[in-house]
Motif scaffolding. Structure first.
Motif, PDB file in Angstrom:
ATOM      1  N   SER A  27     -28.273  -0.239 -26.281  1.00 39.82           N
ATOM      2  CA  SER A  27     -29.356   0.736 -26.110  1.00 39.82           C
ATOM      3  C   SER A  27     -29.269   1.371 -24.728  1.00 39.82           C
ATOM      4  CB  SER A  27     -30.706   0.060 -26.321  1.00 39.82           C
ATOM      5  OG  SER A  27     -30.807  -0.514 -27.615  1.00 39.82           O
ATOM      6  N   ILE A  28     -28.417   2.363 -24.608  1.00 41.45           N
ATOM      7  CA  ILE A  28     -28.126   3.002 -23.326  1.00 41.45           C
ATOM      8  C   ILE A  28     -28.682   4.414 -23.292  1.00 41.45           C
ATOM      9  CG2 ILE A  28     -26.320   3.779 -21.768  1.00 41.45           C
ATOM     10  CD1 ILE A  28     -24.547   1.560 -22.990  1.00 41.45           C
ATOM     11  N   PHE A  29     -29.467   4.693 -22.255  1.00 38.26           N
ATOM     12  CA  PHE A  29     -29.898   6.055 -22.005  1.00 38.26           C
ATOM     13  C   PHE A  29     -28.906   6.747 -21.080  1.00 38.26           C
ATOM     14  CE2 PHE A  29     -32.261   9.359 -19.744  1.00 38.26           C
ATOM     15  CZ  PHE A  29     -32.793  10.071 -20.804  1.00 38.26           C
ATOM     16  N   SER A  30     -28.541   6.065 -20.002  1.00 41.79           N
ATOM     17  CA  SER A  30     -27.541   6.576 -19.088  1.00 41.79           C
ATOM     18  C   SER A  30     -26.997   5.429 -18.250  1.00 41.79           C
ATOM     19  CB  SER A  30     -28.106   7.672 -18.183  1.00 41.79           C
ATOM     20  OG  SER A  30     -29.109   7.156 -17.331  1.00 41.79           O
ATOM     21  N   ILE A  31     -25.800   5.612 -17.717  1.00 38.34           N
ATOM     22  CA  ILE A  31     -25.174   4.629 -16.851  1.00 38.34           C
ATOM     23  C   ILE A  31     -25.054   5.205 -15.447  1.00 38.34           C
ATOM     24  CG2 ILE A  31     -23.141   3.214 -16.420  1.00 38.34           C
ATOM     25  CD1 ILE A  31     -22.569   3.275 -19.406  1.00 38.34           C
ATOM     26  N   ASN A  32     -25.639   4.520 -14.485  1.00 30.55           N
ATOM     27  CA  ASN A  32     -25.610   4.982 -13.108  1.00 30.55           C
ATOM     28  C   ASN A  32     -24.284   4.588 -12.450  1.00 30.55           C
ATOM     29  OD1 ASN A  32     -26.089   5.755 -10.489  1.00 30.55           O
ATOM     30  ND2 ASN A  32     -28.037   4.681 -10.290  1.00 30.55           N
ATOM     31  N   VAL A  33     -24.206   3.368 -11.963  1.00 33.40           N
ATOM     32  CA  VAL A  33     -23.017   2.877 -11.280  1.00 33.40           C
ATOM     33  C   VAL A  33     -22.248   1.921 -12.182  1.00 33.40           C
ATOM     34  CG1 VAL A  33     -22.155   1.541  -9.322  1.00 33.40           C
ATOM     35  CG2 VAL A  33     -24.061   3.124  -9.013  1.00 33.40           C
ATOM     36  N   MET A  34     -20.929   2.038 -12.161  1.00 33.93           N
ATOM     37  CA  MET A  34     -20.057   1.057 -12.795  1.00 33.93           C
ATOM     38  C   MET A  34     -19.060   0.603 -11.739  1.00 33.93           C
ATOM     39  SD  MET A  34     -19.363   2.582 -16.630  1.00 33.93           S
ATOM     40  CE  MET A  34     -19.093   0.958 -17.360  1.00 33.93           C
ATOM     41  N   ASP A  35     -18.817  -0.688 -11.680  1.00 38.22           N
ATOM     42  CA  ASP A  35     -17.898  -1.185 -10.667  1.00 38.22           C
ATOM     43  C   ASP A  35     -17.209  -2.467 -11.114  1.00 38.22           C
ATOM     44  OD1 ASP A  35     -20.860  -1.528  -8.616  1.00 38.22           O
ATOM     45  OD2 ASP A  35     -20.202  -2.859 -10.236  1.00 38.22           O
ATOM     46  N   TRP A  36     -16.238  -2.884 -10.299  1.00 38.15           N
ATOM     47  CA  TRP A  36     -15.453  -4.085 -10.552  1.00 38.15           C
ATOM     48  C   TRP A  36     -15.577  -5.052  -9.387  1.00 38.15           C
ATOM     49  CZ3 TRP A  36     -13.052  -5.222 -15.071  1.00 38.15           C
ATOM     50  CH2 TRP A  36     -12.829  -4.174 -15.958  1.00 38.15           C
ATOM     51  N   TYR A  37     -15.825  -6.302  -9.712  1.00 30.89           N
ATOM     52  CA  TYR A  37     -15.828  -7.399  -8.756  1.00 30.89           C
ATOM     53  C   TYR A  37     -14.719  -8.369  -9.133  1.00 30.89           C
ATOM     54  CZ  TYR A  37     -20.509  -6.042  -7.058  1.00 30.89           C
ATOM     55  OH  TYR A  37     -21.579  -5.376  -6.512  1.00 30.89           O
ATOM     56  N   ARG A  38     -14.359  -9.231  -8.188  1.00 26.37           N
ATOM     57  CA  ARG A  38     -13.411 -10.292  -8.500  1.00 26.37           C
ATOM     58  C   ARG A  38     -13.788 -11.555  -7.746  1.00 26.37           C
ATOM     59  NH1 ARG A  38      -7.897  -8.024  -5.526  1.00 26.37           N
ATOM     60  NH2 ARG A  38      -8.543  -8.401  -3.353  1.00 26.37           N
ATOM     61  N   GLN A  39     -13.380 -12.675  -8.307  1.00 21.92           N
ATOM     62  CA  GLN A  39     -13.642 -13.959  -7.679  1.00 21.92           C
ATOM     63  C   GLN A  39     -12.431 -14.856  -7.850  1.00 21.92           C
ATOM     64  OE1 GLN A  39     -17.245 -15.948  -8.917  1.00 21.92           O
ATOM     65  NE2 GLN A  39     -17.314 -17.130  -7.025  1.00 21.92           N
ATOM     66  N   ALA A  40     -11.848 -15.247  -6.725  1.00 20.69           N
ATOM     67  CA  ALA A  40     -10.724 -16.166  -6.713  1.00 20.69           C
ATOM     68  C   ALA A  40     -11.232 -17.588  -6.496  1.00 20.69           C
ATOM     69  CB  ALA A  40      -9.743 -15.778  -5.612  1.00 20.69           C
ATOM     70  N   PRO A  41     -10.457 -18.599  -6.881  1.00 19.99           N
ATOM     71  CA  PRO A  41     -10.880 -19.985  -6.694  1.00 19.99           C
ATOM     72  C   PRO A  41     -11.233 -20.287  -5.242  1.00 19.99           C
ATOM     73  CG  PRO A  41      -8.974 -19.900  -8.120  1.00 19.99           C
ATOM     74  CD  PRO A  41      -9.163 -18.508  -7.571  1.00 19.99           C
ATOM     75  N   GLY A  42     -12.402 -20.876  -5.022  1.00 24.89           N
ATOM     76  CA  GLY A  42     -12.829 -21.248  -3.692  1.00 24.89           C
ATOM     77  C   GLY A  42     -13.332 -20.114  -2.829  1.00 24.89           C
TER      78      GLY A  42
END
Length: 120
Positions: A27-42
């Motif tokens: 149920s999307i009206f609009s998408i503002n920000v889209m981004d990518w995160y990452r997490q390495a071990p530790g």
């Protein structure tokens, strides 16, 4: 409810490339920000790249010149093109979006993550 689904992760040799994608549905009206995160071990989760609805992109210093973020608003999809990959890029990559729902409320959404491994 909104769901984000990532794809494109895998095993690649140093210097290789991968393209991640993240599609939003629901149920999307609009998408503002889209981004990518990452997490390495530790390590803590870090912002890799982000893009606004107008197409303005930003990058972490560690990936500038190697990664490129883009989005297809018609498909509610964001991409991360990763080139010249290094072992230190190994991490679980998460898609994130700030979305205005059909009920006109903003919420944060996260994908389940996709593993990227860079190794000889």
């Amino acid at each position: 409810q909104v769901q984000l689904v990532e794809s494109g992760g895998g095993l690649v040799q140093p210097g290789g490339s991968l393209r991640l994608s993240c599609a939003a549905s629901g149920s999307i009206f609009s998408i503002n920000v889209m981004d990518w995160y990452r997490q390495a071990p530790g390590k803590q989760r870090e912002l890799v790249a982000g893009i606004t609805s107008g197409g303005s992109a930003s990058y972490a210093d560690s990936v500038k010149g190697r990664f490129a973020i883009s989005r297809d608003n018609a498909k509610n999809t964001v991409y991360l093109q990763m080139n010249s990959l290094k072992p230190e890029d190994t991490a679980v990559y998460f898609c994130h979006a700030v979305i205005l729902s059909s009920s006109k409320r903003y919420n944060d959404y996260w994908g389940q993550g996709t593993q990227v491994t860079v190794s000889s």
